[in-house]
Design a protein around this motif. Structure first.
Motif, PDB file in Angstrom:
ATOM      1  N   ASP A 197       0.768  -1.129  -0.193  1.00  0.00           N
ATOM      2  CA  ASP A 197      -0.124   0.025  -0.258  1.00  0.00           C
ATOM      3  C   ASP A 197       0.867   1.221   0.066  1.00  0.00           C
ATOM      4  N   ASN A 198       1.180   1.941  -1.214  1.00  0.00           N
ATOM      5  CA  ASN A 198       0.663   1.557  -2.413  1.00  0.00           C
ATOM      6  C   ASN A 198       1.440   1.603  -3.454  1.00  0.00           C
ATOM      7  N   ARG A 199       2.818   0.787  -3.143  1.00  0.00           N
ATOM      8  CA  ARG A 199       3.751   0.712  -4.283  1.00  0.00           C
ATOM      9  C   ARG A 199       3.206  -0.115  -5.459  1.00  0.00           C
ATOM     10  N   ILE A 200       2.283  -0.969  -5.051  1.00  0.00           N
ATOM     11  CA  ILE A 200       1.587  -1.613  -5.971  1.00  0.00           C
ATOM     12  C   ILE A 200       0.920  -0.717  -7.124  1.00  0.00           C
ATOM     13  N   GLY A 201       0.212   0.425  -6.606  1.00  0.00           N
ATOM     14  CA  GLY A 201      -0.392   1.139  -7.371  1.00  0.00           C
ATOM     15  C   GLY A 201       0.365   1.903  -8.363  1.00  0.00           C
ATOM     16  N   CYS A 202       1.601   2.300  -7.785  1.00  0.00           N
ATOM     17  CA  CYS A 202       2.635   3.010  -8.437  1.00  0.00           C
ATOM     18  C   CYS A 202       3.024   2.163  -9.549  1.00  0.00           C
ATOM     19  N   TRP A 203       3.635   0.958  -9.272  1.00  0.00           N
ATOM     20  CA  TRP A 203       4.042  -0.287 -10.082  1.00  0.00           C
ATOM     21  C   TRP A 203       3.003  -0.337 -11.193  1.00  0.00           C
ATOM     22  N   ALA A 204       1.837  -0.475 -10.796  1.00  0.00           N
ATOM     23  CA  ALA A 204       0.740  -0.743 -12.040  1.00  0.00           C
ATOM     24  C   ALA A 204       0.702   0.487 -13.051  1.00  0.00           C
ATOM     25  N   ALA A 205       0.815   1.784 -12.441  1.00  0.00           N
ATOM     26  CA  ALA A 205       0.716   2.842 -13.126  1.00  0.00           C
ATOM     27  C   ALA A 205       1.833   2.831 -14.019  1.00  0.00           C
ATOM     28  N   ILE A 206       3.258   2.636 -13.623  1.00  0.00           N
ATOM     29  CA  ILE A 206       4.438   2.599 -14.661  1.00  0.00           C
ATOM     30  C   ILE A 206       4.397   1.479 -15.507  1.00  0.00           C
ATOM     31  N   ARG A 207       3.834   0.322 -15.094  1.00  0.00           N
ATOM     32  CA  ARG A 207       3.800  -0.722 -16.239  1.00  0.00           C
ATOM     33  C   ARG A 207       2.753  -0.462 -17.200  1.00  0.00           C
ATOM     34  N   ALA A 208       1.590   0.343 -16.984  1.00  0.00           N
ATOM     35  CA  ALA A 208       0.651   0.412 -17.765  1.00  0.00           C
ATOM     36  C   ALA A 208       1.211   1.508 -18.828  1.00  0.00           C
ATOM     37  N   MET A 209       1.936   2.653 -18.398  1.00  0.00           N
ATOM     38  CA  MET A 209       2.545   3.269 -19.422  1.00  0.00           C
ATOM     39  C   MET A 209       3.559   2.810 -20.198  1.00  0.00           C
ATOM     40  N   GLN A 210       4.373   1.918 -19.726  1.00  0.00           N
ATOM     41  CA  GLN A 210       5.156   1.060 -20.379  1.00  0.00           C
ATOM     42  C   GLN A 210       4.344   0.172 -21.432  1.00  0.00           C
TER      43      GLN A 210
ATOM     44  N   TYR B 215      -4.727  -6.449 -11.868  1.00  0.00           N
ATOM     45  CA  TYR B 215      -4.634  -5.056 -11.493  1.00  0.00           C
ATOM     46  C   TYR B 215      -4.160  -4.203 -12.771  1.00  0.00           C
ATOM     47  N   ARG B 216      -2.763  -4.669 -13.000  1.00  0.00           N
ATOM     48  CA  ARG B 216      -2.102  -4.080 -14.072  1.00  0.00           C
ATOM     49  C   ARG B 216      -2.795  -4.145 -15.498  1.00  0.00           C
ATOM     50  N   ASN B 217      -3.267  -5.583 -15.774  1.00  0.00           N
ATOM     51  CA  ASN B 217      -3.687  -5.596 -16.999  1.00  0.00           C
ATOM     52  C   ASN B 217      -5.224  -4.927 -17.331  1.00  0.00           C
ATOM     53  N   LEU B 218      -5.876  -4.602 -16.091  1.00  0.00           N
ATOM     54  CA  LEU B 218      -7.262  -3.895 -16.432  1.00  0.00           C
ATOM     55  C   LEU B 218      -6.911  -2.597 -16.484  1.00  0.00           C
ATOM     56  N   LEU B 219      -6.026  -1.923 -15.741  1.00  0.00           N
ATOM     57  CA  LEU B 219      -5.794  -0.537 -15.968  1.00  0.00           C
ATOM     58  C   LEU B 219      -5.128  -0.556 -17.287  1.00  0.00           C
ATOM     59  N   THR B 220      -4.282  -1.129 -17.942  1.00  0.00           N
ATOM     60  CA  THR B 220      -4.078  -1.050 -19.276  1.00  0.00           C
ATOM     61  C   THR B 220      -5.072  -1.314 -20.234  1.00  0.00           C
ATOM     62  N   ALA B 221      -5.948  -2.227 -20.189  1.00  0.00           N
ATOM     63  CA  ALA B 221      -6.838  -2.696 -21.105  1.00  0.00           C
ATOM     64  C   ALA B 221      -7.903  -1.305 -21.104  1.00  0.00           C
TER      65      ALA B 221
END
Ligand SMILES: [Zn+2]
Length: 342
Positions: free
Chosen positions: A176-189, A331-337
């Motif tokens: 909480d909340n480096r997973i959110g930070c991570w997902a945002a970075i991965r989605a942008m990548q 989580y990452r997949n849904l944000l990206t999609a």
């Protein structure tokens, strides 16, 4: 998971987010058309539609980058530190902890314990008492003179611990909340094409009351926003089933409401539709007490439609937070999609 490990092992409490911001900036280099750090310290990256097209939806992604911890409040005559909490640790988790005191000249290791007698000489009543944060002290193993030379009031104190794999999960502090930070970075990548204009914000000071997200939302002026955070599981022994907030392993949580906001129902249904179409595991969730950045964003300017993606986390606000790899990936997949089709 190397990136998530680096993010969780970079200490940054509310108001002291410089170190985590630098790590995020390093990993998002070249991903944005423009970026800036706002007055409070939030990092904002802007991605124009790709390929460039007509004026489209302006979406704000918000992930808070601060973690719960402490600031040095007092140095006593013997050189022991007292601390002030920034964010809510359960004090039952703070006994006998190795901590890091981050000073101008570097990090100092210390030991945190509540004031009082060791168990051998404590009375039964003394053993049962749950101390307040103000009763804890940090022992740096240095003389008072040395401590006064190195440490200043306001220096950051975090608990020293490591990221690790446990079964098919990860365990660490500040998921909480480096997973959110991570997902945002991965989605942008991962995002190659998108019609929306993305304003990705890693916000400050969420843990002390959603303080950075409001000013950032005022700046971004989004049409819609997705708050990316974590949420509780409570699917562990001792919690009645009707009080389970989420179940670990059942996918990314879509918040219906918490005590900071009620999710825009249309946006919630759009997120669900994307998840169903892409076969991404998801679960709805209501958190009776506790909030996240969406609460501040929703009420900025003329109001903003806000949805919340949250990764289910067991033992949240301890240093052994646990999250399933399958949920993190969902989580990452849904944000990206979602951004891809917006
Ligand atoms: Zn959070």
């Amino acid at each position: 998971m190397d990136l998530l490990q680096e993010l969780t092992e970079t200490p940054s409490v509310p108001g002291r987010e410089d170190r985590i911001r630098k790590v995020i900036q390093k990993h998002t280099k070249g991903l944005f058309d423009e970026s800036h750090v706002d007055v409070m310290g939030s990092f904002i990256g802007v991605r124009k539609p790709r390929p460039a097209g007509k004026k489209t939806t302006r979406v704000m992604i918000a992930a808070h980058m601060d973690q719960i911890g402490f600031l040095v409040k007092h140095i006593d005559a013997k050189g022991f530190l007292r601390v002030n909490p920034v964010g809510g640790f359960d004090t039952r988790n703070l006994f006998a902890r190795v901590v890091n005191v981050s000073t101008k000249s570097g990090d100092l290791p210390g030991v945190m314990n509540p004031a009082g007698k060791p168990i051998h000489i404590a009375t039964d009543d003394e053993k049962k008492k749950v101390p307040e944060v103000s009763e804890f002290s940090v022992d740096l193993g240095l003389t008072a003179a040395q401590v006064n030379r190195k440490v200043r009031i306001g220096d950051m104190v975090t608990i020293a611990t490591q990221f690790q794999r446990v079964g098919d999960n990860v365990v660490s502090q500040c998921l909480d909340n480096r997973i959110g930070c991570w997902a945002a970075i991965r989605a942008m990548q991962n995002l190659k094409k998108h019609d929306c204009e993305i304003h990705c914000v890693w916000t400050v000071q969420e843990e002390v009351g959603l303080r950075g997200a409001g000013p950032a939302a005022f700046d971004v002026e989004p049409d819609i926003a997705i708050s990316c955070d974590t949420t509780l599981c409570c699917d562990t022994p001792g919690v009645p089933e009707d009080q389970h907030i989420n179940t670990m392993g059942h996918g990314v949580a879509l918040k219906v409401m918490d005590s900071s906001m009620i999710t825009d129902i249309k946006l919630l249904e759009e997120l669900e539709a994307v998840a169903r179409r892409k076969k991404i595991k998801h679960q709805r969730s209501i958190l009776p007490r506790g909030g996240q950045d969406g609460g501040a964003i929703q009420r900025s300017r003329y109001g903003v439609r806000v949805g919340v993606l949250a990764c289910p986390v067991r033992y949240i606000h301890t240093i052994t937070e646990m999250s399933a790899l399958t949920d993190i990936h969902a989580y990452r997949n849904l944000l990206t999609a979602y951004l891809e089709q917006l």
